[in-house]
Design a protein around this motif. Structure first.
Motif, PDB file in Angstrom:
ATOM      1  N   LYS A   1       0.832  -1.203   0.000  1.00  0.00           N
ATOM      2  CA  LYS A   1       0.000   0.000   0.000  1.00  0.00           C
ATOM      3  C   LYS A   1       0.867   1.254   0.000  1.00  0.00           C
ATOM      4  N   GLY A   2       1.934   1.231   0.773  1.00  0.00           N
ATOM      5  CA  GLY A   2       2.832   2.384   0.827  1.00  0.00           C
ATOM      6  C   GLY A   2       3.498   2.645  -0.512  1.00  0.00           C
ATOM      7  N   MET A   3       3.947   1.583  -1.169  1.00  0.00           N
ATOM      8  CA  MET A   3       4.572   1.738  -2.478  1.00  0.00           C
ATOM      9  C   MET A   3       3.567   2.249  -3.503  1.00  0.00           C
TER      10      MET A   3
ATOM     11  N   ALA B   1       1.428   9.255  -5.985  1.00  0.00           N
ATOM     12  CA  ALA B   1       1.830  10.635  -5.695  1.00  0.00           C
ATOM     13  C   ALA B   1       2.817  11.147  -6.738  1.00  0.00           C
ATOM     14  N   THR B   2       3.784  10.322  -7.134  1.00  0.00           N
ATOM     15  CA  THR B   2       4.746  10.765  -8.147  1.00  0.00           C
ATOM     16  C   THR B   2       4.064  10.957  -9.498  1.00  0.00           C
TER      17      THR B   2
ATOM     18  N   GLN C   1       2.018  14.719 -13.642  1.00  0.00           N
ATOM     19  CA  GLN C   1       0.904  15.250 -14.426  1.00  0.00           C
ATOM     20  C   GLN C   1       0.717  16.743 -14.185  1.00  0.00           C
ATOM     21  N   GLU C   2       0.841  17.181 -12.932  1.00  0.00           N
ATOM     22  CA  GLU C   2       0.684  18.598 -12.620  1.00  0.00           C
ATOM     23  C   GLU C   2       1.784  19.432 -13.259  1.00  0.00           C
TER      24      GLU C   2
END
Length: 96
Positions: free
Chosen positions: A40-42, A48-49, A54-55
């Protein structure tokens, strides 16, 4: 010829040793729970990356910083070189 598993410059024996220590410390009952938490953490880190990429890309396109045609041409050239290199190294690997 025997090929050893290497992951981040760690051999198969070291990985087995680390897994053995993890089983001794946490116990076999907790391993699935730990693996699930790591997964889940990965996944959250990957999401997030991707959001950040994308932003940044969206912002750059809005401000006309990125010329998509130029970057596409560069990516195409990189792929061609990569394919040529894989063809070359593939022929070297077969000749061993």
């Amino acid at each position: 010829m025997i090929h050893q598993l290497t992951l981040l410059f760690i051999g198969g024996t070291e990985i087995i040793f680390v897994l053995f220590i993890v089983v001794l410390v946490f116990g076999a009952d907790k391993l699935p729970e730990i693996a699930r938490g790591l997964g889940k953490g990965m996944r959250q880190l990957k999401d997030a990356t991707n959001d950040i990429k994308q932003e940044v890309t969206k912002s750059a396109k809005e401000n006309n910083i990125i010329d998509t045609d130029v970057t596409k041409n560069i990516n195409d050239e990189i792929k061609k070189v990569k394919d040529d290199l894989e063809d070359f190294t593939g022929s070297l690997k077969r000749n061993k």
